[in-house]
Scaffold this active site. Structure first.
Site, short mmCIF file in Angstrom:
data_model
loop_
_atom_site.label_atom_id
_atom_site.label_comp_id
_atom_site.label_asym_id
_atom_site.label_seq_id
_atom_site.Cartn_x
_atom_site.Cartn_y
_atom_site.Cartn_z
CG HIS A 161 6.17 8.61 0.64
ND1 HIS A 161 6.71 8.82 -0.61
CD2 HIS A 161 7.13 8.00 1.36
CE1 HIS A 161 7.93 8.37 -0.64
NE2 HIS A 161 8.23 7.86 0.55
CG ASP A 165 -7.87 -3.30 -0.65
OD1 ASP A 165 -6.71 -3.41 -0.20
OD2 ASP A 165 -8.11 -2.78 -1.74
CB ALA A 166 -7.81 -8.89 0.57
CG ASN A 170 -16.34 -12.01 -0.46
OD1 ASN A 170 -16.07 -13.17 -0.22
ND2 ASN A 170 -17.53 -11.62 -0.87
CB CYS A 210 -20.94 -9.43 -3.06
SG CYS A 210 -20.44 -10.36 -1.59
#
Length: 192
Positions: A82, A98-99, A134, A167
């Site tokens: 890293h 993403d969340a 989402n 979705c």
């Protein structure tokens, strides 16, 4: 102005990860059109791997997953993946973010290769992030706080868009369109 750029693309566990091949192809084309050289390396979370055909991505870029961090380090003095990725890259692009990983980064957690690379990122170099989640997650009151935190560190948001999601829900939270992402990377890299 240097026309050679090293771009580290990081993908998290959003279905928008299916856009990775397009991002790589379109970025490569954009740099070629400008007679610039582009080298791409990719870091995938375990969840991101669910949305990809790994062999197809490996034909276009060098790919790293969590296990690579540990397989490459054997003893004191060995390179730490890293850290090496951060030294190599001129720009870090998280697409999609993403969340879950947004929350981890905003709170300083570094429990996988991607979040370690972000935590060790040289803040004098650009980091761009593309939220993707989402609509219900996007609308949660903690999301703006996490986005604001990343921006306060100098990271650049490529805002999400509204559309019908995989979705079936319709609303904000979809990752920005690939051309928008590519345009921003080219702009930040100062490739004419």
């Amino acid at each position: 102005m240097d026309s050679t750029k090293n771009v580290l693309i990081c993908c998290t566990g959003s279905v928008a990860t299916i856009q990775l091949q397009s991002i790589i192809s379109d970025l490569s084309s954009a740099f070629q059109k400008r007679s610039a050289t582009l080298s791409i390396k990719v870091v995938l979370t375990k969840a991101a791997c669910h949305f990809l055909k790994m062999n197809e991505i490996k034909r276009k870029a060098e790919v790293f997953i969590d296990e690579d961090e540990w397989n490459q380090w054997r003893k004191r003095g060995d390179p730490v993946l890293h850290i090496e990725l951060g030294k190599w890259a001129d720009l870090l692009l998280i697409a999609p973010l993403d969340a879950n990983t947004l929350a981890k980064i905003a709170n300083g957690l570094c429990d996988n290769l991607l979040t370690c690379a972000v935590r060790a990122w040289d803040l004098s170099k650009p980091l761009l992030f593309c939220p993707a989640m989402n609509t219900r997650m996007w609308d949660h009151p903690i999301t703006p706080t996490h986005i604001k935190t990343l921006k306060s560190w100098g990271y650049t948001e490529i805002p999400c868009i509204s559309k019908t999601l995989m979705c079936g829900d319709t609303g904000m939270g979809a990752m920005a369109h690939v051309p928008t992402i590519v345009e921003k990377v080219v702009e930040v890299c100062k490739i004419k």
